[in-house]
Write a protein that holds these residues in place. Structure first.
Motif, mmCIF file in Angstrom:
data_model
loop_
_atom_site.group_PDB
_atom_site.id
_atom_site.type_symbol
_atom_site.label_atom_id
_atom_site.label_comp_id
_atom_site.label_asym_id
_atom_site.label_seq_id
_atom_site.Cartn_x
_atom_site.Cartn_y
_atom_site.Cartn_z
ATOM 1 N N THR A 1 -3.207 10.561 -9.504
ATOM 2 C CA THR A 1 -3.193 9.390 -8.760
ATOM 3 C C THR A 1 -3.229 8.255 -9.548
ATOM 4 N N GLY B 1 -0.586 5.828 -5.841
ATOM 5 C CA GLY B 1 0.376 6.759 -5.943
ATOM 6 C C GLY B 1 0.009 8.062 -6.302
ATOM 7 N N THR B 2 0.705 9.045 -5.836
ATOM 8 C CA THR B 2 0.534 10.483 -6.225
ATOM 9 C C THR B 2 1.788 10.746 -7.472
ATOM 10 N N PRO C 1 6.901 10.451 -9.036
ATOM 11 C CA PRO C 1 5.919 10.143 -7.845
ATOM 12 C C PRO C 1 6.493 10.865 -6.628
ATOM 13 N N ALA D 1 5.562 12.013 -2.337
ATOM 14 C CA ALA D 1 4.837 11.727 -0.931
ATOM 15 C C ALA D 1 4.946 12.992 -0.132
ATOM 16 N N THR D 2 4.062 13.609 0.472
ATOM 17 C CA THR D 2 4.017 14.493 1.496
ATOM 18 C C THR D 2 3.692 14.038 2.741
ATOM 19 N N THR D 3 4.367 14.237 3.693
ATOM 20 C CA THR D 3 4.058 13.715 5.225
ATOM 21 C C THR D 3 4.146 14.918 6.019
ATOM 22 N N THR E 1 8.201 16.972 1.639
ATOM 23 C CA THR E 1 7.824 16.220 0.313
ATOM 24 C C THR E 1 9.040 15.606 -0.194
ATOM 25 N N TYR F 1 10.420 13.297 -3.449
ATOM 26 C CA TYR F 1 10.177 12.998 -4.821
ATOM 27 C C TYR F 1 10.940 11.899 -5.486
#
Length: 115
Positions: A36, A40-41, A66, A68-70, A82, A84
């Motif tokens: 992190t 941001g991941t 980076p 993000a998983t929603t 996810t 990328y």
């Protein structure tokens, strides 16, 4: 130098932590499932150069992307999605304590938290 039998000898040993701290830094990023950075991941894709700087610190270079998983709503089938971003090179410094515990990670993008 030859000494008489029974003479005292004093040895001074210096411990250089560079090799073990380089390996700890490589392992830190190699084992990290994600990082992190400023909220941001990032997924670590590879570990580049790791160099001992002194005073318990190593500089590093990693390639990460980076993501993000929603959570998808039930009407779209639920589950997760996810996405990328593009890979980027991130550089910085890892500082270790005298007990070889992680002190801090600072990067070109800001403070880092490994997970």
């Amino acid at each position: 130098t030859k000494l008489d039998s029974g003479s005292g000898v004093t040895l001074y040993l210096a411990h250089n932590r560079s090799t073990e701290l380089i390996e700890l830094t490589r392992k830190l990023f190699g084992d990290a499932s994600s990082l992190t950075i400023n909220g941001g991941t990032y997924e670590v894709r590879s570990v580049g150069d790791v160099t001992y700087k002194g005073d318990g610190a190593c500089s590093f270079s990693i390639v990460a992307r980076p993501f993000a998983t929603t959570q998808l709503p039930w009407f779209l089938g639920g589950g997760t999605k996810t996405e990328y971003g593009s890979e980027e090179t991130i550089t910085g410094t890892v500082t270790w304590t005298d007990a070889n515990k992680l002190g801090s990670i600072d990067s070109s993008l800001g403070a880092v938290k490994a997970s």
